[in-house]
Enzyme design. Structure first.
Site, PDB file in Angstrom:
ATOM      1  CD  GLU A 158      -2.433 164.909  13.153  1.00  0.00           C
ATOM      2  OE1 GLU A 158      -2.342 163.692  13.350  1.00  0.00           O
ATOM      3  OE2 GLU A 158      -2.036 165.459  12.120  1.00  0.00           O
ATOM      4  CE  LYS A 160       2.214 158.121  19.776  1.00  0.00           C
ATOM      5  NZ  LYS A 160       1.632 156.913  20.326  1.00  0.00           N
ATOM      6  CG  ASP A 162      -3.023 154.482  24.429  1.00  0.00           C
ATOM      7  OD1 ASP A 162      -2.311 153.832  23.636  1.00  0.00           O
ATOM      8  OD2 ASP A 162      -2.989 154.326  25.654  1.00  0.00           O
ATOM      9  CE1 TYR A 269      -1.647 157.693  11.735  1.00  0.00           C
ATOM     10  CE2 TYR A 269      -3.130 157.427  13.606  1.00  0.00           C
ATOM     11  CZ  TYR A 269      -2.118 156.936  12.789  1.00  0.00           C
ATOM     12  OH  TYR A 269      -1.597 155.704  13.021  1.00  0.00           O
ATOM     13  CE  LYS A 357       3.915 157.931  24.316  1.00  0.00           C
ATOM     14  NZ  LYS A 357       4.767 156.817  23.936  1.00  0.00           N
ATOM     15  CB  CYS A 451     -13.072 148.700  63.580  1.00  0.00           C
ATOM     16  SG  CYS A 451     -12.311 150.291  63.191  1.00  0.00           S
ATOM     17  CB  CYS A 454     -12.580 151.748  67.386  1.00  0.00           C
ATOM     18  SG  CYS A 454     -13.972 151.058  66.473  1.00  0.00           S
ATOM     19  CB  CYS A 469     -15.909 150.464  61.677  1.00  0.00           C
ATOM     20  SG  CYS A 469     -15.906 150.996  63.397  1.00  0.00           S
ATOM     21  CB  CYS A 475     -14.754 154.305  65.288  1.00  0.00           C
ATOM     22  SG  CYS A 475     -13.370 153.939  64.196  1.00  0.00           S
TER      23      CYS A 475
HETATM   24  S1  IVH Z   1       1.345 159.607  12.608  1.00  0.00           S
HETATM   25  C1  IVH Z   1       4.623 158.520  10.054  1.00  0.00           C
HETATM   26  N1  IVH Z   1      -0.553 160.630  14.079  1.00  0.00           N
HETATM   27  O1  IVH Z   1       1.279 156.429  17.127  1.00  0.00           O
HETATM   28  C2  IVH Z   1       3.761 158.860  11.153  1.00  0.00           C
HETATM   29  N2  IVH Z   1       0.306 158.512  14.681  1.00  0.00           N
HETATM   30  O2  IVH Z   1       4.263 155.651  17.365  1.00  0.00           O
HETATM   31  C3  IVH Z   1       2.923 157.739  11.574  1.00  0.00           C
HETATM   32  N3  IVH Z   1      -0.779 157.505  16.619  1.00  0.00           N
HETATM   33  O3  IVH Z   1       1.580 153.674  15.021  1.00  0.00           O
HETATM   34  C4  IVH Z   1       2.007 157.991  12.625  1.00  0.00           C
HETATM   35  N4  IVH Z   1      -2.204 159.128  16.989  1.00  0.00           N
HETATM   36  O4  IVH Z   1      -0.710 154.177  15.991  1.00  0.00           O
HETATM   37  C5  IVH Z   1       0.279 159.592  13.895  1.00  0.00           C
HETATM   38  N5  IVH Z   1      -2.261 161.642  15.263  1.00  0.00           N
HETATM   39  C6  IVH Z   1      -1.439 160.610  15.087  1.00  0.00           C
HETATM   40  C7  IVH Z   1      -1.464 159.483  15.925  1.00  0.00           C
HETATM   41  C8  IVH Z   1      -0.558 158.453  15.691  1.00  0.00           C
HETATM   42  C9  IVH Z   1      -1.789 157.928  17.385  1.00  0.00           C
HETATM   43  C10 IVH Z   1      -0.051 156.228  16.811  1.00  0.00           C
HETATM   44  C11 IVH Z   1      -0.056 155.339  15.608  1.00  0.00           C
HETATM   45  C12 IVH Z   1       1.374 155.012  15.334  1.00  0.00           C
HETATM   46  C13 IVH Z   1       2.043 155.373  16.598  1.00  0.00           C
HETATM   47  C14 IVH Z   1       3.430 155.864  16.315  1.00  0.00           C
END
Ligand code: IVH
Length: 713
Positions: A158, A160, A162, A269, A357, A451, A454, A469, A475
């Site tokens: 999945e 991740k 932010d 998730y 990451k 400028c 020039c 400028c 220039c």
């Molecule tokens: S699973 C036990 N899935 O990442 C597993 N976390 O560092 C718990 N996060 O606090 C998290 N996308 O805020 C999981 N697809 C995803 C995620 C995800 C973002 C974040 C979440 C968590 C942090 C973990």
């Protein structure tokens, strides 16, 4: 656009118009709804029956819109339904239920947040930063499970997100509480705020379990973030630094009315607690969440083995910049829940999952100085010279500060510690100042009155963000930039004539303008830095080769303000010949599709300058040539009279390019699909527009077809 409500349903927060609020609840099947003819109510119903039916319909359309990404009615039709329910509830207040779609806000501001203990702790994830660390994770999983390393493990993958982790609790299908992650064991009660998020159902659907605690990430999309900040700028409110901060600030509001005005959304998730339902795998649980009405990221996938995990990572990394939400990596989870149990947890992170990451797109560093760069059109751009920092996968030592307004808005000074962002191929930029780290001695950044290259006067046109400028082609910076532009790959494509070489040629007085390039001799080049005889010969050959070009390239290469590749192509096809374009008056220019008064003015002005006409004449005299383009009458163009809609992302065209090609083909390009649409051109990850086209029976073609059309032009 999200389904919204117009007219009487709009309410106002701090003078801002806000979208309405509604929910998803237990509902009849979509098929049944469609069969019933949606809004047509044949038999006379009692008000309670009508309210129940309207709620079910509204909730169902919300589900189709947010979770399935496949709406079946227009925004206007949706608004009508919503208004109908509001009117009915206004006439019969006794019919209002807490989980009615009209009741998302209403709760009063809180004095503070209460604490909620998590039934099951909200864990964090172990990180991997490169393929070796990912392989270490996979090996540890194999070792613990006593599996042969050659036997691939099935992983759920999945993006991740932010954003912020939250936990939602549903009892008997109803959303009863919502909490932040907090320290993992207890978080803050943000139920009031969570209820305002339209993609989170107030009531589960389908055969939902009696108890469900679901975890996920609340976030703000990039588009939502841009709109939020545009609104804030207009009203003079504080703008947010990034979508994550905006989401965090919005979730922690004591007044749910404010949260309701923020474009928050959520992807689920994972499951914390579930009673009355069982799954074998994580991916199966995600499917169930989706069935129950919760939004799950469609980019999730199941793969076998480490190699496929790495492929998924690469795929998401390449899609990252184009996604409408920020992600900072991907998460791999052992899919089999029995195996997850065997693996267990260590120091607050499960052994069965890892976050791989991406390189961080933002880092902190210090501004050591600020210089002003002069561009092709004389625009002065302040550039921060930074203490070098590794960000977004590269070492960055310069970042743009855009213009003086931006400097004032962000209150940037020399000596400040700043957040620097480098995302994808975008030029690194200074995002914000970390005020807490401001040293006592800082230096204000002022616009030079002359400028820096020039010495000509610098003008800051009131109302314009940029200062320029006024030296024009006297220039040397402007001359260098216009020659670099002329030689660029997308313009005259003079291979080997890079920025450094152009700078040397101008500095050594060997050339003054683009036409001078074609007077150069190999021995003049050979004496320059990093220029051997062979490379000098190559540049001369490339110059010779560039003489055979196309009219769109040549027009673009001239560097007329506001005439990018797209407009250059449009002009070339509209006039067919350069002399016709040069002789065009304002009326003739304005008659061209997509040419407005500003572009027309710049084009006229450019060709009125005797110096520009002279350079063009010398270029043609030197042998630069192109074939004329046959100008077709509008009605003879292949897509004349056709309305086309673009959706998704394309590999070979930017949106702008695709649109320009379609206009050149005679089509009308529209932003939304209706019965009147002739074609929908669907690129990758096409969403609701594609679905709508399919539902309406509109012809859908792919990018390859568009390429064929363009080639035929
Ligand atoms: S699973 C036990 N899935 O990442 C597993 N976390 O560092 C718990 N996060 O606090 C998290 N996308 O805020 C999981 N697809 C995803 C995620 C995800 C973002 C974040 C979440 C968590 C942090 C973990």
């Amino acid at each position: 656009m999200q389904p919204g409500v117009v007219g009487p349903c709009l309410y106002s927060i701090n003078g801002m118009l806000c979208p309405p609020i509604f929910s998803v609840g237990a509902a009849p099947s979509v098929a049944a709804l469609l069969e019933s003819g949606l809004t047509t109510m044949t038999a006379k119903q009692t008000p309670p029956q009508e309210a129940t039916k309207l709620r079910a319909e509204i909730n169902d359309h919300n589900y189709r819109y947010y979770v399935l990404d496949a709406p079946v009615i227009s925004d206007a039709q949706f608004d009508k339904l919503f208004r109908k329910l509001q009117e009915l509830e206004a006439q019969h207040p006794e019919l209002i239920t807490p989980d009615s779609p009209t009741q998302r806000i209403g709760a009063k501001p809180l004095a503070g947040f209460e604490e909620i203990k998590h039934t099951v702790p909200m864990l964090s994830l172990a990180n991997a930063f490169d393929e070796d660390e990912l392989a270490d994770f996979d090996r540890r999983v194999h070792d613990r499970l006593k599996r042969d390393i050659e036997a691939p493990i099935t992983y759920s993958c999945e993006p991740k997100l932010d954003g912020l982790a939250v936990s939602l609790r549903y009892e008997a299908g109803k959303l009863v509480s919502a909490a932040t992650r907090g320290d993992g064991y207890a978080g803050e009660d943000i139920t009031q705020n969570i209820r305002t998020i339209k993609s989170i159902p107030l009531h589960l659907r389908d055969k939902f379990p009696p108890v469900l605690e679901v975890r996920g990430e609340v976030f703000i999309s990039k588009k939502g973030f841009a709109e939020l900040n545009a609104r804030a700028e207009k009203t003079g409110e504080k703008v947010f630094v990034n979508p994550r901060n905006a989401a965090a600030g919005s979730l922690r509001q004591l007044d749910p009315q404010i949260t309701a005005s923020r474009p928050l959304t959520m992807f689920c998730y994972g499951v914390g607690v579930v009673e009355g339902a069982e799954f074998k795998s994580h991916s199966e649980s995600l499917q169930a969440l989706k069935r129950w009405g919760l939004r799950v990221n469609t980019a999730a996938a199941v793969v076998k083995g480490l190699k496929q995990c790495a492929t998924y990572y690469q795929k998401m990394a390449s899609q990252r910049a184009g996604l409408d939400y920020d992600i900072d990596g991907v998460v791999f989870k052992v899919d089999d829940l029995a195996l997850q149990k065997t693996l267990g947890t260590v120091s607050r992170a499960p052994r069965w999952a890892v976050a791989y990451k991406f390189p961080a797109e933002e880092e902190n560093t210090q501004i050591e100085a600020v210089d002003f760069q002069v561009g092709r059109t004389g625009a002065l751009t302040p550039v921060a010279r930074l203490k070098p920092v590794f960000v977004g996968g590269a070492t960055v030592s310069n970042a743009t500060l855009h213009n003086m307004d931006e400097i004032a808005r962000k209150d940037v000074r020399v000596g400040d510690t700043v957040v620097v962002r480098r995302a994808g191929d975008v030029i690194p930029m200074v995002v914000s100042v970390i005020k807490e780290k401001r040293p006592k001695q800082t230096q204000e950044i002022t616009l030079p009155s002359e400028c820096p290259i020039c010495g000509s006067e610098v003008m800051h046109v009131p109302g314009e963000a940029v200062a320029r400028c006024m030296g024009g082609l006297t220039c040397s910076a402007q001359r260098k930039e216009s020659i670099k532009h002329f030689a660029a790959r997308r313009a005259m494509d003079i291979e080997g004539l890079g920025d450094k070489l152009v700078e040397q040629l101008v500095d050594h007085d060997l050339i003054h303008d683009a036409a001078d390039l074609y007077t150069l001799k190999a021995d003049q080049l050979a004496g320059l830095e990093r220029m051997a005889e062979k490379s000098a010969d190559n540049v001369i050959a490339a110059l010779e080769k560039s003489k055979t070009t196309t009219l769109p390239r040549f027009i673009y290469a001239l560097g007329i303000r506001e005439v990018g590749e797209t407009i250059a192509r449009t002009l070339a096809h509209a006039f067919g010949r350069l002399d016709k374009l040069m002789a065009a008056d304002e009326e003739a220019l304005l008659a061209v599709n997509d040419v407005g008064p500003i572009v027309a003015e710049y084009v006229l002005h450019f060709f009125q300058q005797a110096s520009n006409r002279k350079v063009i004449e010398r270029l043609q005299h030197a042998g630069v040539h192109w074939p004329a383009i046959e100008v077709k009458a509008a009605e003879d163009l292949p897509l004349a009279g056709k309305t086309v809609v673009l959706t998704g992302t394309f590999t070979h065209f930017s949106r702008e390019d695709a649109k320009a090609h379609l206009l050149a083909l005679g089509a009308k390009v529209s932003g939304s699909v209706s019965k009147k649409t002739d074609f929908v051109i669907a690129g990758e990850s096409a969403g609701s527009k594609l679905t709508k086209a399919q539902n309406l029976g509109v012809t859908v073609v792919d990018e390859a077809t568009l390429q064929k059309w363009v080639a035929a032009l």
